[in-house]
Design a protein around this motif. Structure first.
Motif, PDB file in Angstrom:
ATOM      1  N   PRO A 395      -3.328  12.307  -2.099  1.00  0.00           N
ATOM      2  CA  PRO A 395      -2.735  10.964  -2.055  1.00  0.00           C
ATOM      3  C   PRO A 395      -3.800   9.878  -2.209  1.00  0.00           C
ATOM      4  O   PRO A 395      -4.858   9.935  -1.579  1.00  0.00           O
ATOM      5  N   SER A 396      -3.501   8.897  -3.057  1.00  0.00           N
ATOM      6  CA  SER A 396      -4.484   7.844  -3.338  1.00  0.00           C
ATOM      7  C   SER A 396      -4.813   7.029  -2.098  1.00  0.00           C
ATOM      8  O   SER A 396      -5.903   6.453  -1.996  1.00  0.00           O
ATOM      9  N   GLU A 397      -3.882   6.996  -1.116  1.00  0.00           N
ATOM     10  CA  GLU A 397      -4.158   6.267   0.117  1.00  0.00           C
ATOM     11  C   GLU A 397      -5.330   6.885   0.877  1.00  0.00           C
ATOM     12  O   GLU A 397      -6.160   6.177   1.455  1.00  0.00           O
ATOM     13  N   LEU A 398      -5.407   8.220   0.870  1.00  0.00           N
ATOM     14  CA  LEU A 398      -6.494   8.902   1.573  1.00  0.00           C
ATOM     15  C   LEU A 398      -7.821   8.690   0.861  1.00  0.00           C
ATOM     16  O   LEU A 398      -8.873   8.551   1.504  1.00  0.00           O
ATOM     17  N   VAL A 399      -7.772   8.652  -0.467  1.00  0.00           N
ATOM     18  CA  VAL A 399      -8.998   8.364  -1.234  1.00  0.00           C
ATOM     19  C   VAL A 399      -9.485   6.959  -0.898  1.00  0.00           C
ATOM     20  O   VAL A 399     -10.693   6.732  -0.694  1.00  0.00           O
ATOM     21  N   ALA A 400      -8.564   6.016  -0.822  1.00  0.00           N
ATOM     22  CA  ALA A 400      -8.934   4.636  -0.496  1.00  0.00           C
ATOM     23  C   ALA A 400      -9.520   4.540   0.908  1.00  0.00           C
ATOM     24  O   ALA A 400     -10.465   3.774   1.145  1.00  0.00           O
TER      25      ALA A 400
END
Length: 562
Positions: A395-400
């Motif tokens: 998930p891109s949220e975790l990358v952010a």
């Protein structure tokens, strides 16, 4: 439609030589012979079509009024095979209101055959309307757009091509933001701008040639539907959109005009909101609302279109606090990030350039403010969208989150997308809700929880949310979130009325054709026709309601008894 690549050029050449139908037929039969899985899939679809035609085709064909009564045209921007039976039922209801349907779709032999079985003969394909602009013209426009702000507002042939190019680019590239100061980003975005410009030109040609009096469409947020949506509204042609509502067998229907083109399909018009505020609000309505919310969560149907609650379970407040190790001496704020690349820039106006920027700036404040427990609920739809796209991306949220530092502070908790803890359970410990414009804000406010928004176009400024006019104001409020008092009784009353409108008054209940999302990895859609042998389709109560609404000209479909 595809980018202006060799495939599109080749198709156009075949079409000009009148060889495209023969080439398609040849390609189809070669693939069917060479691919056993495809052969089995096509045999199954053929069997389903024959069953539909034998059992229900005559009823659907009889539903059309005499041609002399069809004085107006409805352009149906088809969703394709997904949800096709539902779409055909909607078309039949609109046809009963006096409109002759013209179907616009990507080439799909099954869409063509199902519509013809239902008595709809006029179909055309997007590729037939291709009016590509020159790559040099697209490059020149890109060159003149130095930063994101002018890009997102770029207009061409009456369509907001920058907005649609950005939304479509983010979705295909699956990235969180577009930094136009980066040459590689500009290079990656250029084909999407070129396609959007070509689609805008095609939209003008479609409107000029078909001359629709009404449009039916789904998801007009991406190219090429978005450009057609804009061109139609500019020409004064009403567009009705349909989207899955919060549970199986229900749709949100909304009529768009130029004046409301930026509002969310699951919003309330000014007329609807005014009416809801004047109605008596008693414990009966409140109980119906609570039953709808809680019941949909417990059944797992809550937004089953993306399987958000399929594998969750309810927990009481003590279990939630224990599972999240919350400090009971502090209040709890829950942040609900949107998927960064999905449906971006569709509705309203955002305080930040992207969902990713909003999330990062929100998390900076959360990490610094130790006065409250902060919980981040990663969107569960990440799992289904990954499965549908055939990727296993994190998930891109975790990358952010990782970009903010190696370790998340101890007062911040992360709920993963595959967590079994239901969102409903979080309301028992939640003191504050933070979102841009997610549905969760409607739910939380109806439970009496203060909601901080960072975008317009859905439920902001209705008297029950905390809405900011600038980024600075929004972030300052989060810094002192622990000082914000609970909602007043009047605010909660408004929130409950609004939620009642969204979840009970607005959804159109399907009966003639039902749609249920399956509990598989991709949350497949299963549609079933329920028309007794010999029954007149025009007499179906659900379709008669829809026909009456189409004739009314109202913005929101509303359930009469609600």
């Amino acid at each position: 439609m595809t980018h202006g690549n060799w495939k599109t050029t080749f198709k156009r050449a075949l079409a000009s030589a009148r060889l495209l139908p023969a080439a398609r037929s040849f390609h189809y039969h070669v693939r069917r012979m060479a691919d056993p899985a495809f052969r089995e899939q096509e045999a199954r679809r053929q069997e389903e079509l024959l069953r539909f035609d034998a059992e229900h085709g005559a009823a659907f064909r009889r539903a059309a009024p005499p041609a002399t009564q069809l004085q107006q045209r409805v352009l149906v921007v088809s969703s394709g095979s997904l949800g096709l039976l539902v779409e055909i039922a909607l078309v039949k209801a609109i046809q009963a209101a006096g409109y002759r349907p013209v179907i616009l779709t990507d080439y799909d032999r099954w869409v063509d055959r199902y519509y013809r079985a239902a008595g709809v003969e006029e179909l055309s394909y997007w590729e037939e309307w291709q009016r590509p602009v020159s790559p040099a013209e697209a490059a020149a426009m890109m060159h003149g757009l130095g930063s994101f702000e002018p890009f997102i507002h770029a207009d061409y042939c009456g369509a907001r091509v920058g907005k649609y190019a950005a939304s479509t680019g983010l979705r295909h590239l699956r990235v969180g933001r577009l930094d136009l100061s980066s040459p590689p980003v500009r290079e990656a975005l250029l084909p999407f701008l070129h396609r959007a410009m070509s689609s805008a030109r095609a939209a003008q040609e479609i409107v000029a040639t078909v001359k629709p009096d009404l449009v039916l469409s789904v998801d007009p947020g991406y190219t090429p539907r978005g450009e057609l949506f804009d061109v139609c509204l500019t020409a004064g042609i009403d567009t009705i959109t349909w989207n899955a509502a919060h549970k199986n067998n229900s749709l949100m229907l909304k009529r768009y005009r130029q004046s409301n083109r930026d509002v969310h399909p699951a919003s309330l018009s000014s007329d609807t909101w005014r009416e809801l505020q004047t109605r008596p609000w008693t414990d009966v309505e409140r109980a119906r609302l609570r039953q709808e919310l809680v019941g949909s969560y417990h059944s797992g149907e809550w937004y089953s279109e993306v399987g958000t609650q399929f594998h969750t379970a309810s927990q009481d407040a003590a279990e939630v606090r224990r599972a999240l190790a919350l400090d009971e001496g502090k209040k709890t704020a829950v942040i609900f990030p949107h998927i960064f690349w999905d449906g971006t820039f569709f509705y309203g106006t955002d305080l930040f350039e992207s969902y990713e920027e909003w999330f990062i700036e929100t998390m900076k404040v959360a990490c610094a403010n130790r006065q409250v427990n902060w919980v981040v609920k990663i969107h569960p739809a990440n799992l289904v969208k990954n499965a549908r796209d055939g990727v296993g991306a994190e998930p891109s949220e975790l990358v952010a989150l990782r970009s903010l530092g190696a370790v998340v502070p101890s007062h911040v908790r992360i709920i993963q997308p595959d967590s079994r803890m239901s969102t409903l359970s979080l309301y028992s410990v939640m003191d504050y809700c933070v979102t841009v414009r997610g549905t969760v804000g409607i739910e939380a406010a109806s439970f009496g929880i203060p909601v901080f928004t960072a975008g317009t176009g859905r439920y902001d400024r209705r008297g029950f949310t905390i809405d900011s006019d600038t980024r600075t104001q929004y972030l300052d409020r989060l810094r002192r979130i622990h000082e914000i008092p609970p909602m007043s009784a009047d605010q909660r009353d408004l929130a409950e009325r609004f939620a009642y409108g969204i979840f009970l008054a607005r959804p159109f209940s399907l009966r003639t054709v039902t749609m249920e999302f399956q509990r598989d990895a991709k949350v497949s859609l299963q549609s079933t026709v329920h028309v007794p042998q010999g029954q007149d389709l025009a007499a179906a109560p659900d379709l008669r309601l829809l026909t009456d609404w189409v004739r009314s000209g109202m913005e929101d479909f509303l359930v009469p008894e609600a």
